[in-house]
Design a protein around this motif. Structure first.
Motif, mmCIF file in Angstrom:
data_model
loop_
_atom_site.group_PDB
_atom_site.id
_atom_site.type_symbol
_atom_site.label_atom_id
_atom_site.label_comp_id
_atom_site.label_asym_id
_atom_site.label_seq_id
_atom_site.Cartn_x
_atom_site.Cartn_y
_atom_site.Cartn_z
ATOM 1 N N ARG A 177 1.790 -18.340 -11.289
ATOM 2 C CA ARG A 177 0.445 -17.820 -11.361
ATOM 3 C C ARG A 177 -0.531 -18.961 -11.625
ATOM 4 N NH1 ARG A 177 3.453 -13.915 -11.877
ATOM 5 N NH2 ARG A 177 2.908 -11.849 -11.149
ATOM 6 N N GLN B 37 -0.810 -6.338 -9.072
ATOM 7 C CA GLN B 37 -0.426 -7.597 -8.447
ATOM 8 C C GLN B 37 -1.556 -8.622 -8.596
ATOM 9 O OE1 GLN B 37 2.788 -8.088 -7.030
ATOM 10 N NE2 GLN B 37 2.957 -6.214 -8.235
ATOM 11 N N ALA B 38 -1.250 -9.773 -9.171
ATOM 12 C CA ALA B 38 -2.258 -10.808 -9.356
ATOM 13 C C ALA B 38 -1.601 -12.171 -9.325
ATOM 14 C CB ALA B 38 -2.991 -10.611 -10.679
ATOM 15 N N ARG B 39 -2.144 -13.068 -8.530
ATOM 16 C CA ARG B 39 -1.651 -14.438 -8.501
ATOM 17 C C ARG B 39 -2.539 -15.349 -9.330
ATOM 18 N NH1 ARG B 39 0.291 -17.558 -4.451
ATOM 19 N NH2 ARG B 39 0.359 -18.941 -6.241
ATOM 20 N N ARG B 40 -3.792 -14.925 -9.573
ATOM 21 C CA ARG B 40 -4.731 -15.770 -10.302
ATOM 22 C C ARG B 40 -5.157 -15.093 -11.607
ATOM 23 N NH1 ARG B 40 -8.462 -19.265 -7.440
ATOM 24 N NH2 ARG B 40 -10.146 -18.052 -8.385
ATOM 25 N N LEU B 41 -5.119 -15.861 -12.675
ATOM 26 C CA LEU B 41 -5.602 -15.410 -13.973
ATOM 27 C C LEU B 41 -6.884 -16.168 -14.289
ATOM 28 C CD1 LEU B 41 -2.197 -15.412 -15.874
ATOM 29 C CD2 LEU B 41 -3.323 -13.495 -14.740
ATOM 30 N N SER C 167 9.175 -15.520 -7.404
ATOM 31 C CA SER C 167 7.762 -15.350 -7.685
ATOM 32 C C SER C 167 7.060 -16.695 -7.767
ATOM 33 C CB SER C 167 7.567 -14.601 -9.009
ATOM 34 O OG SER C 167 8.162 -13.326 -8.938
ATOM 35 N N ALA D 96 -7.086 -10.704 -15.082
ATOM 36 C CA ALA D 96 -6.212 -10.864 -13.922
ATOM 37 C C ALA D 96 -7.028 -10.523 -12.687
ATOM 38 C CB ALA D 96 -5.002 -9.942 -14.030
ATOM 39 N N VAL E 4 0.818 -7.502 -15.138
ATOM 40 C CA VAL E 4 0.501 -8.293 -13.952
ATOM 41 C C VAL E 4 1.743 -8.980 -13.405
ATOM 42 C CG1 VAL E 4 -1.883 -8.674 -14.601
ATOM 43 C CG2 VAL E 4 -0.136 -10.298 -15.346
ATOM 44 N N GLU F 147 -5.259 -9.115 -5.980
ATOM 45 C CA GLU F 147 -5.132 -9.704 -4.652
ATOM 46 C C GLU F 147 -6.260 -9.256 -3.745
ATOM 47 O OE1 GLU F 147 -3.204 -11.983 -3.678
ATOM 48 O OE2 GLU F 147 -1.752 -12.100 -5.299
ATOM 49 N N TRP G 60 2.492 -20.700 -16.076
ATOM 50 C CA TRP G 60 1.341 -20.652 -15.181
ATOM 51 C C TRP G 60 1.000 -22.079 -14.767
ATOM 52 C CZ3 TRP G 60 -1.832 -17.563 -19.332
ATOM 53 C CH2 TRP G 60 -1.289 -16.280 -19.469
ATOM 54 N N ASP H 80 5.005 -9.846 -11.270
ATOM 55 C CA ASP H 80 5.334 -9.662 -9.864
ATOM 56 C C ASP H 80 6.580 -8.795 -9.752
ATOM 57 O OD1 ASP H 80 6.114 -10.099 -7.095
ATOM 58 O OD2 ASP H 80 4.726 -11.786 -7.140
#
Length: 296
Positions: A83, A5-9, A80, A22, A71, A25, A164, A73
């Motif tokens: 990102r 799980q990653a919201r930021r790259l 979602s 990635a 990565v 969280e 993104w 969601d």
């Protein structure tokens, strides 16, 4: 198996490589490597390096969705959130300089015109091909970063191609300066090192007065760093003042950052960035630059 799980790259760009990570969280977890791609510019000239980077980013732009599936969601795409893409550039990829606003400056337009004129005076060319971004101030000197427009466009297109959001784009100097703003000497220097790039930011009476980036031929030893500091002291606008109270703050992730508490007669300390580990662990300066974009 649950997906990472990653919201930021986190994208790090150096003159020789592009690395995409990635950020998990959980802030203490290890970032996941998605892509590490070499860049081979025709020469060390900024235009050639920028063109080579644009080519590498084009490859990432056209990557198939499954390349980033690890990565994804677990929720449906409709639910979602986008990102966030956080980009950190080697300081050699942007031109950073200090602008002193004219007395009685009126509005952002005049400040931008002043920055463009300063760019032309420093580099002998028009700023039309660059995106000028600054911490605009009407009454005190401020830093402006000039980024080649094609490189900015390539980064923006990369984000759009994968849905993104380009949340942050900054050279290493600005990324580090924002993280360590309260520790920067009011009189002295912030020196930022990644790979073989050293950037020096000079301050006087808690104001920025000059900045300069150097591409080093090899990892410098202490004697070389002392010589560089001595040269910058001669260049600086406050060189005629007493060195009393001046100090050095070294930051970044280069393995040659010095340890002595006194360098060139000035108090010195080193603050490696939290979460940015040694070259042996990350493999490259580009990876270190990417990690510099992690949340503090």
């Amino acid at each position: 198996m649950s997906r990472f799980q990653a919201r930021r790259l986190l994208l790090g760009c150096s003159a020789g490589e592009v690395v995409l990570l990635a950020e998990p969280e959980a802030g203490t977890a290890t970032a996941q490597l998605l892509v590490a791609q070499s860049v081979a510019p025709a020469s060390a000239a900024l235009a050639d390096v920028s063109a080579a980077l644009c080519g590498a980013l084009q490859t990432l732009k056209t990557a198939r969705p499954e390349a980033f599936a690890s990565v994804a969601d677990a929720r449906s795409p409709a639910r979602s959130p986008a990102r966030l893409l956080v980009v950190t550039l080697d300081d050699s990829l942007a031109r950073s300089f200090v602008v002193t606003p004219p007395r009685g400056a009126q509005g952002l337009r005049e400040l931008r015109a002043t920055a463009a004129a300063r760019f032309a005076a420093l580099y002998g060319e028009s700023a039309d091909d660059c995106l000028l971004v600054g911490d605009w101030h009407a009454t005190s000197p401020f830093i402006v970063c000039a980024l080649p427009r094609p490189l900015h466009q390539a980064l923006d297109e990369l984000a759009q191609a994968h849905s993104w959001r380009l949340a942050s784009l900054a050279p290493a100097l600005i990324r580090v300066g924002n993280r360590l703003c309260t520790a920067i000497p009011a009189d002295g220097w912030l020196l930022v090192g990644f790979g073989l790039t050293l950037t020096l930011l000079n301050t006087c009476h808690d104001r920025v007065v000059a900045t300069r980036s150097l591409r080093l031929p090899c990892a410098p030893d202490l004697a070389t760093l002392e010589t560089l500091v001595g040269q910058e002291r001669l260049r600086s606008p406050g060189s005629g003042e007493s060195a009393r109270g001046q100090s050095l703050l070294w930051a970044g992730a280069a393995d040659w950052l010095p340890e002595p508490t006194t360098i060139a007669g000035l108090e010195s300390r080193t603050m490696p960035l939290s979460g940015v580990v040694s070259p042996a662990a990350t493999g490259s300066a580009a990876a270190q630059l990417a990690l510099a974009g992690r949340r503090p």
